[in-house]
Design an enzyme around this catalytic site. Structure first.
Site, PDB file in Angstrom:
ATOM      1  CB  ALA A  16      -0.356 -88.537  25.704  1.00 44.83           C
ATOM      2  CB  SER A  86      -7.590 -79.969  29.059  1.00 46.83           C
ATOM      3  OG  SER A  86      -7.516 -81.367  29.099  1.00 46.83           O
TER       4      SER A  86
HETATM    5  P1  ADP Z   1      -3.688 -87.891  21.402  1.00 44.95           P
HETATM    6  O1  ADP Z   1      -5.157 -88.071  21.119  1.00 44.95           O
HETATM    7  O2  ADP Z   1      -3.391 -87.857  22.879  1.00 44.95           O
HETATM    8  O3  ADP Z   1      -3.081 -86.727  20.668  1.00 44.95           O
HETATM    9  P2  ADP Z   1      -3.358 -90.283  19.807  1.00 44.95           P
HETATM   10  O4  ADP Z   1      -4.382 -91.183  20.425  1.00 44.95           O
HETATM   11  O5  ADP Z   1      -3.728 -89.588  18.527  1.00 44.95           O
HETATM   12  O6  ADP Z   1      -2.913 -89.198  20.891  1.00 44.95           O
HETATM   13  O7  ADP Z   1      -2.002 -91.087  19.550  1.00 44.95           O
HETATM   14  C1  ADP Z   1      -1.468 -91.983  20.524  1.00 44.95           C
HETATM   15  C2  ADP Z   1      -0.518 -92.995  19.887  1.00 44.95           C
HETATM   16  O8  ADP Z   1       0.113 -93.742  20.919  1.00 44.95           O
HETATM   17  C3  ADP Z   1      -1.223 -93.985  18.972  1.00 44.95           C
HETATM   18  O9  ADP Z   1      -0.409 -94.234  17.857  1.00 44.95           O
HETATM   19  C4  ADP Z   1      -1.339 -95.236  19.878  1.00 44.95           C
HETATM   20  O10 ADP Z   1      -1.399 -96.437  19.140  1.00 44.95           O
HETATM   21  C5  ADP Z   1      -0.075 -95.150  20.709  1.00 44.95           C
HETATM   22  N1  ADP Z   1      -0.124 -95.836  22.038  1.00 44.95           N
HETATM   23  C6  ADP Z   1       0.776 -96.716  22.507  1.00 44.95           C
HETATM   24  N2  ADP Z   1       0.456 -97.163  23.731  1.00 44.95           N
HETATM   25  C7  ADP Z   1      -0.704 -96.553  24.062  1.00 44.95           C
HETATM   26  C8  ADP Z   1      -1.545 -96.585  25.237  1.00 44.95           C
HETATM   27  N3  ADP Z   1      -1.260 -97.365  26.290  1.00 44.95           N
HETATM   28  N4  ADP Z   1      -2.652 -95.820  25.239  1.00 44.95           N
HETATM   29  C9  ADP Z   1      -2.941 -95.033  24.171  1.00 44.95           C
HETATM   30  N5  ADP Z   1      -2.193 -94.928  23.054  1.00 44.95           N
HETATM   31  C10 ADP Z   1      -1.072 -95.681  22.980  1.00 44.95           C
END
Ligand code: ADP
Length: 189
Positions: A16, A86
């Site tokens: 996300a 979480s």
């Molecule tokens: P998580 O830590 O929740 O598992 P990640 O940060 O590893 O997720 O991955 C999120 C992905 O979504 C990344 O590739 C990021 O560039 C993309 N993305 C697109 N829009 C957003 C946003 N508004 N906020 C955060 N990530 C974003």
């Protein structure tokens, strides 16, 4: 007066944007003079919670450990950022209660994204495997995720850029008095 610590608690499905937003925020917090520590879910599972699985019980233990460390840091003036799925509201609320009992602010950030977006994005290649049944107990596919009902901040990576989502979090922290505004910093300089 020294800046007060706080817990910035990200929650949301895998992919996300919790880690991405953390990485965007850390340099901004440091630039404004905060001491910052990050408890990232994937990293915690390789050390602090090594050996724990994905049953409800193990997930709860993992989150309680993250909450415990975040609380100790925050009550000593650190901006503690946690980035773990979480999934269970009850455990997040339990951590919130413990943090607030220490007089520390708990700021919950719900990073929302639709399953369609996450499957299309599949940052870690996990959704396709989960949908194919190759990964059991995968949050959002074959395991529950309870979205927060009253998070301090809600962002959406469905329709916001990383910068837009990060800015909403910064604005909330400024409004809560947890992050000095750039104007306040300029006045002090
Ligand atoms: P998580 O830590 O929740 O598992 P990640 O940060 O590893 O997720 O991955 C999120 C992905 O979504 C990344 O590739 C990021 O560039 C993309 N993305 C697109 N829009 C957003 C946003 N508004 N906020 C955060 N990530 C974003």
């Amino acid at each position: 007066m020294a800046q007060a610590g706080f817990v910035l608690w990200f929650t949301g499905l895998s992919g996300a944007g919790k880690t991405t937003l953390t990485e965007a925020l850390v340099p901004q917090f440091k630039a404004r003079g905060l001491n910052v520590e990050v408890l990232d879910g994937d990293e915690v599972r390789t050390n602090l919670s090594k050996g724990l699985g994905f049953s409800k019980e193990d997930r709860d233990t993992n989150i309680r450990r993250i909450g415990y460390v975040a609380r100790l840091l925050a009550r000593n003036g650190v901006a503690s950022i946690t980035a773990a799925i979480s999934p269970y509201a009850e455990i997040r609320d339990e951590v919130r209660t413990a943090v607030e009992a220490d007089g520390v602010k708990f700021v919950e950030v719900y990073v929302q994204a639709s399953l369609d977006t996450l499957v299309a994005r599949d940052v870690k290649g996990l959704y396709k495997k989960a949908i194919a049944g190759e990964i059991k107990q995968f949050t959002g596919v074959s395991d529950p995720y309870e979205a927060p009902l009253n998070p301090e901040v809600q962002v959406s990576s469905d329709n916001q850029t990383v910068e837009q989502s990060a800015a909403l979090i910064v604005a909330k922290l400024e409004a809560l008095g947890l992050l000095p505004t750039t104007a306040a910093l300029a006045a002090k300089a």
